[in-house]
Every structure is written in C-alpha cells, then in structure tokens.
Design a protein around this motif. Structure first.
Motif, PDB file in Angstrom:
ATOM      1  N   ALA A 413     -13.071  35.427  22.081  1.00 59.81           N
ATOM      2  CA  ALA A 413     -13.367  34.238  21.281  1.00 59.81           C
ATOM      3  C   ALA A 413     -12.221  33.244  21.303  1.00 59.81           C
ATOM      4  CB  ALA A 413     -13.678  34.656  19.846  1.00 59.81           C
ATOM      5  N   ALA A 414     -10.974  33.713  21.157  1.00 62.95           N
ATOM      6  CA  ALA A 414      -9.814  32.814  21.110  1.00 62.95           C
ATOM      7  C   ALA A 414      -9.674  32.046  22.419  1.00 62.95           C
ATOM      8  CB  ALA A 414      -8.553  33.616  20.815  1.00 62.95           C
ATOM      9  N   MET A 415      -9.862  32.724  23.539  1.00 67.33           N
ATOM     10  CA  MET A 415      -9.742  32.081  24.838  1.00 67.33           C
ATOM     11  C   MET A 415     -10.784  30.988  25.010  1.00 67.33           C
ATOM     12  SD  MET A 415     -11.467  32.220  28.063  1.00 67.33           S
ATOM     13  CE  MET A 415     -12.141  33.857  28.266  1.00 67.33           C
ATOM     14  N   LEU A 416     -12.012  31.262  24.616  1.00 76.30           N
ATOM     15  CA  LEU A 416     -13.069  30.268  24.764  1.00 76.30           C
ATOM     16  C   LEU A 416     -12.806  29.049  23.881  1.00 76.30           C
ATOM     17  CD1 LEU A 416     -16.260  32.521  24.929  1.00 76.30           C
ATOM     18  CD2 LEU A 416     -15.009  31.488  26.810  1.00 76.30           C
ATOM     19  N   ARG A 417     -12.315  29.276  22.678  1.00 80.07           N
ATOM     20  CA  ARG A 417     -12.029  28.152  21.778  1.00 80.07           C
ATOM     21  C   ARG A 417     -10.880  27.308  22.308  1.00 80.07           C
ATOM     22  NH1 ARG A 417     -13.034  32.288  16.907  1.00 80.07           N
ATOM     23  NH2 ARG A 417     -15.224  31.759  16.465  1.00 80.07           N
ATOM     24  N   GLU A 418      -9.887  27.950  22.927  1.00 86.29           N
ATOM     25  CA  GLU A 418      -8.785  27.201  23.536  1.00 86.29           C
ATOM     26  C   GLU A 418      -9.271  26.305  24.667  1.00 86.29           C
ATOM     27  OE1 GLU A 418      -5.783  29.882  24.802  1.00 86.29           O
ATOM     28  OE2 GLU A 418      -5.224  30.500  22.768  1.00 86.29           O
ATOM     29  N   LEU A 419     -10.351  26.728  25.310  1.00 81.88           N
ATOM     30  CA  LEU A 419     -10.926  25.937  26.407  1.00 81.88           C
ATOM     31  C   LEU A 419     -11.820  24.811  25.897  1.00 81.88           C
ATOM     32  CD1 LEU A 419     -11.854  28.825  28.880  1.00 81.88           C
ATOM     33  CD2 LEU A 419      -9.999  27.165  29.136  1.00 81.88           C
ATOM     34  N   GLY A 420     -11.974  24.707  24.573  1.00 86.51           N
ATOM     35  CA  GLY A 420     -12.783  23.641  24.003  1.00 86.51           C
ATOM     36  C   GLY A 420     -14.233  23.993  23.785  1.00 86.51           C
ATOM     37  N   LEU A 421     -14.586  25.264  23.975  1.00 88.99           N
ATOM     38  CA  LEU A 421     -15.953  25.702  23.736  1.00 88.99           C
ATOM     39  C   LEU A 421     -16.095  26.178  22.291  1.00 88.99           C
ATOM     40  CD1 LEU A 421     -16.410  27.763  27.023  1.00 88.99           C
ATOM     41  CD2 LEU A 421     -17.354  25.498  26.542  1.00 88.99           C
ATOM     42  N   THR A 422     -17.279  26.016  21.741  1.00 92.50           N
ATOM     43  CA  THR A 422     -17.583  26.529  20.402  1.00 92.50           C
ATOM     44  C   THR A 422     -18.111  27.950  20.549  1.00 92.50           C
ATOM     45  OG1 THR A 422     -18.104  24.327  19.561  1.00 92.50           O
ATOM     46  CG2 THR A 422     -18.955  26.207  18.317  1.00 92.50           C
ATOM     47  N   TYR A 423     -17.468  28.885  19.861  1.00 95.33           N
ATOM     48  CA  TYR A 423     -17.840  30.284  20.009  1.00 95.33           C
ATOM     49  C   TYR A 423     -18.503  30.793  18.735  1.00 95.33           C
ATOM     50  CZ  TYR A 423     -17.535  35.345  20.645  1.00 95.33           C
ATOM     51  OH  TYR A 423     -17.831  36.674  20.763  1.00 95.33           O
ATOM     52  N   LEU A 424     -19.689  31.433  18.895  1.00 96.26           N
ATOM     53  CA  LEU A 424     -20.378  32.084  17.788  1.00 96.26           C
ATOM     54  C   LEU A 424     -20.517  33.552  18.127  1.00 96.26           C
ATOM     55  CD1 LEU A 424     -23.349  29.688  16.899  1.00 96.26           C
ATOM     56  CD2 LEU A 424     -21.058  29.724  15.922  1.00 96.26           C
ATOM     57  N   GLY A 425     -19.837  34.411  17.352  1.00 98.74           N
ATOM     58  CA  GLY A 425     -20.001  35.840  17.530  1.00 98.74           C
ATOM     59  C   GLY A 425     -21.152  36.359  16.689  1.00 98.74           C
ATOM     60  N   ASN A 426     -21.630  37.539  17.031  1.00 99.25           N
ATOM     61  CA  ASN A 426     -22.744  38.169  16.308  1.00 99.25           C
ATOM     62  C   ASN A 426     -22.165  39.013  15.175  1.00 99.25           C
ATOM     63  OD1 ASN A 426     -25.059  39.426  15.448  1.00 99.25           O
ATOM     64  ND2 ASN A 426     -25.656  40.232  17.440  1.00 99.25           N
ATOM     65  N   GLY A 427     -22.357  38.533  13.930  1.00 99.18           N
ATOM     66  CA  GLY A 427     -21.866  39.284  12.791  1.00 99.18           C
ATOM     67  C   GLY A 427     -20.386  39.094  12.540  1.00 99.18           C
ATOM     68  N   THR A 428     -19.868  37.910  12.875  1.00100.88           N
ATOM     69  CA  THR A 428     -18.450  37.604  12.653  1.00100.88           C
ATOM     70  C   THR A 428     -18.319  36.364  11.778  1.00100.88           C
ATOM     71  OG1 THR A 428     -18.294  36.214  14.645  1.00100.88           O
ATOM     72  CG2 THR A 428     -17.851  38.576  14.891  1.00100.88           C
ATOM     73  N   GLY A 429     -17.176  36.244  11.130  1.00104.07           N
ATOM     74  CA  GLY A 429     -16.930  35.043  10.324  1.00104.07           C
ATOM     75  C   GLY A 429     -17.020  33.793  11.181  1.00104.07           C
ATOM     76  N   GLY A 430     -17.789  32.811  10.720  1.00104.45           N
ATOM     77  CA  GLY A 430     -18.006  31.606  11.509  1.00104.45           C
ATOM     78  C   GLY A 430     -19.034  31.768  12.617  1.00104.45           C
ATOM     79  N   GLY A 431     -19.612  32.971  12.694  1.00102.93           N
ATOM     80  CA  GLY A 431     -20.625  33.220  13.722  1.00102.93           C
ATOM     81  C   GLY A 431     -22.018  33.157  13.148  1.00102.93           C
ATOM     82  N   PHE A 432     -22.866  34.045  13.604  1.00103.24           N
ATOM     83  CA  PHE A 432     -24.259  34.010  13.114  1.00103.24           C
ATOM     84  C   PHE A 432     -24.711  35.409  12.707  1.00103.24           C
ATOM     85  CE2 PHE A 432     -24.673  35.324  17.478  1.00103.24           C
ATOM     86  CZ  PHE A 432     -25.805  36.102  17.538  1.00103.24           C
TER      87      PHE A 432
END
Length: 432
Positions: A413-432
C-alpha cells in the motif's frame, strides 16, 4: 491392483494419474471422445502442476490408458466414479451422470468388484447405488475426494484423511479396506455411507462459513479503522480456530463450495433442518460483488458509467485456469452492469475457457500494462503473486491517480501511494 476411473475431469484425471503413479494398472473412461484422444496422446486437459509429467509417465509405462468403452473395465478390482454432480435450480445435486455411469458398470463388472463413489453426492446415494448393484454381486462404498485445485497431486500423495463410507464389511480385507489400500498411507476414517456423504458437504460448508465470516469482519474493520490482517492473525493463532481460510477476498467460488453449500441446504430442507449458518454464508458471499463495486464507485472521480476499469485476475484462485463460479467474474459482471468499460488480465488467460468469458461479456487481454493503461480503477481479484512483481511505476505513469482496489490485500500500500495511486485495502483503515 487393476483400477478403473469413470470421468476424466478434474477429480478423475488427477486420481487416475496418481493411481498409475502408485503402480496400479489404471483405465480411465470418459464419454468425451475428443478428450480421450487428447489424453491418450499425452496432452493434459486440465491445468494442474505436475499432472502433465505423471500423464506422460503413465502412458509411457503402460500403467495408464484412456478409453470411451466401459467394456475395458470388465476385469477391474475397484472402479472410482468421478463424474460431475452440478447444482439443479433448486440447489439439489444433479445425479444423472452418476446414475448413468453405475448403469453401465452394472453390465460389465464381475461379481466381487467394488465401486467407490468419489463424486460428491447427497446422503443416501451410496446406499441406493449399493441396492442397485447388490444383485450383481458388486459392492459400493463412498470415498469422497478432498483435492484442492493447484495442489491436487500433492493432496493425493499426502492425504490428511482418507474417508471410506461402507457398512458392507464383515472384517479385515473387505471392500472398505480394499479401497483404502489404493491410497498412499494416511489416516483412514471408516464410517457409514451416510456419514461419509454428509462429512464431505459439512467440510466444504464449514470452509465457506469461515470465509464469509472473515469477509463480514473485513467490512467492519474498514469502518472502525481496524486491520483485518491483524484480526485474523490473532484468530488464527488460536489452535481451536486455525489460520486457514481466514483471508479476506472477493468471495468464495470454484467448482465445489457454491454447489456443495446449495446441496447441503437442499438436504436440510428435505429433513426439516434449516442450517441458517450456511444460508447466511451464501448471502454474505453474494453481497461481496456489490460491496467491491460500491467501493470503486464512491472512490473514483468519474461516474461508473464513464469509468475505465482494469480487473487483475479472473480465476477463482491462483495456480489454476478454472473460472467456474469465480467471484472474479461476478465482480466483473457487477461493474459491467453498472456501465463500466472493463478490461481484464490473468496470467493464465490463454488456458481459460474463452466461452465463459464471452458469456460474461468480459474482454481479456494478455498484457497487464495494456489492461491497466488509462484505467480509472484497478481491481485486484485473484491472489496471483505475479501482480506484486508488476512494474507499478509504469502502471502509475499510464494511469495517473487511478484507484487500486486490492480485494486480496496483496500489494504494498505505501509503495502504491508514493506513486500517486489511491489504494483501498480489503478490511483496512481507509479501505473498504
């Protein structure tokens, strides 16, 4: 021993090559002439690790052969019935293939032969078949399979339990012992046919309940700011629960859990037992596609009807090309129904049944970067490890600001966010 196998599908073909590997002369009968020709020429018809090598070895050593003729089974000691039992509209198991196979066996098997039913069948089926074949001096036992796709060869070689349902034994060396002796060494569980039949359904239904419970917890975790991975890590450390089947995902599917839970519920209705836990698991499972599509819709910056969506993974699990009742296809179907322009990629795309994809209106491409180019949302649906190895910087450059909905919590997740992508994990804070 001289062994027969009816059906060259997933269970039948895997069983046949493994029985031949153990030195039993094995004849596999299938009604599909084209499939028999392929197998006889050494071409594997299912996607399973180690199977092509075992197929080639069995043919080369003449311990394995394929035919459409039941007459080739006349001298067999044991014949395994491994035909499909798909769901009927009311949830009951369609036993026409089983009954047809047993009808043929009644005409060719010698007295004293044993028919072992590996097909997943409702309670009472084995006893009914035994009554049918008893006048011919043929014994029938229940021997349900517990083979996982992408691990089937290993599961056959190293079984955690060998289940034999029979009340036709008078002591050591009876039909149950004969069938058990064909398997590699393992824990043999002997019981009545009814118990064996129900045990197979009960086992699969329990796994379905476990996965659905995890997915419900994942939704709760996302809302309260918890992490489903931490929660299930704690749960799995409890030996009474165990760590298996506690991974959040897009739902359960494949060739077993959907039909087996439906059949168990049908049996329950026949006997006045509701089994609400299994029904709830199916209800939760059916809701996952909507939950995932909702997460895509509320996060992307464009209406779903104008969105370009890339789906990564079409098979129901990694390591196979099987898309039967795949939750990935269900999620794709939900997004397409909402108007999204969807392109899908799967590492085994070339081996996937194209007819099933066309029926689902899914456009598949063989390049993940082509699938994700210009995407508003990228939905990870199957836990293929290859997705972690993709050049995500390249993807971010081609799909700037895209939302990555990781239903398997596979990616960094951290790597994707650093690349400017919005990351949604399954069952995580800030996810879905």
């Amino acid at each position: 021993m001289r062994v027969g196998v009816i059906g060259a599908g997933y269970v039948g073909l895997t069983s046949a090559v493994c029985l031949a590997e153990r030195g039993h002369h094995t004849v596999c009968v299938d009604v599909d002439e084209a499939r028999v020709r392929q197998l006889s020429s050494g071409v594997a018809t299912i996607d399973e690790p180690d199977l092509p090598e075992l197929l080639e070895r069995g043919l080369r050593t003449d311990t394995l052969r394929f035919t459409t003729s039941y007459r080739a089974l006349a001298d067999r000691d044991v014949v395994f019935v491994c035909v499909s039992t798909p769901s009927m509209p009311d949830g009951s198991a369609d036993l026409r293939a089983v009954d047809a196979a047993v009808g043929e066996l009644a005409t060719v098997l010698r007295a004293g032969a044993v028919v072992a039913v590996k097909s997943t069948v409702p309670v009472g089926t084995t006893r009914r078949l035994a009554d049918r074949l008893r006048p011919n001096g043929i014994h029938v036992v229940s021997s349900p399979e517990f083979l996982r796709e992408s691990h089937a060869i290993g599961d056959f070689r190293h079984p955690d339990r060998i289940l034999i349902g029979s009340d036709d034994d008078t002591g050591e060396g009876g039909p149950a012992d004969l069938v058990a002796s064909l398997y590699p060494p393992g824990r043999v569980l002997k019981m009545s046919p009814e118990s064996a039949e129900l045990a197979k359904y009960a086992s699969n239904a329990f796994l379905a309940v476990k996965i659905s419970y995890t997915n419900s917890l994942a939704e709760l975790c996302a809302r309260v700011g918890a992490d489903i991975t931490d929660v299930t890590r704690c749960m799995g450390a409890d030996m009474r629960i165990g760590a298996h089947f506690l991974q959040a995902g897009p739902g359960w599917g494949g060739s077993c859990l959907p039909k087996d839970t439906a059949a168990l519920l049908h049996t329950g209705r026949e006997y006045g037992v509701a089994l609400p836990e299994v029904q709830s698991a199916r209800t939760t499972n059916a809701a996952q596609a909507v939950r995932i599509a909702d997460a895509v819709g509320r996060t992307i910056g464009t209406p779903t009807t104008e969105a370009r969506v890339a789906a990564l993974g079409l098979t129901f699990k990694a390591g196979t090309s099987d898309v039967r009742d795949s939750p990935s296809l269900t999620v794709c179907g939900e997004l397409i129904a909402r108007g999204a322009q969807l392109t899908a990629y799967d590492p085994r795309l070339a081996a996937i049944d194209g007819e099933m994809l066309r029926a689902a209106a899914i456009v598949g491409v063989d390049d993940p970067y082509l699938a994700t180019k210009g995407a508003d949302a990228i939905v990870v649906l199957t836990e293929w490890p290859q997705f972690c190895e993709l050049d995500w910087a390249r993807i971010a450059e081609q799909a700037p600001g895209a939302v990555v909905v990781d239903t398997r919590n596979l990616l960094d997740a951290a790597m994707l966010r650093e690349l400017g992508l919005t990351y949604l994990g399954n069952g995580t804070g800030g996810g879905f």
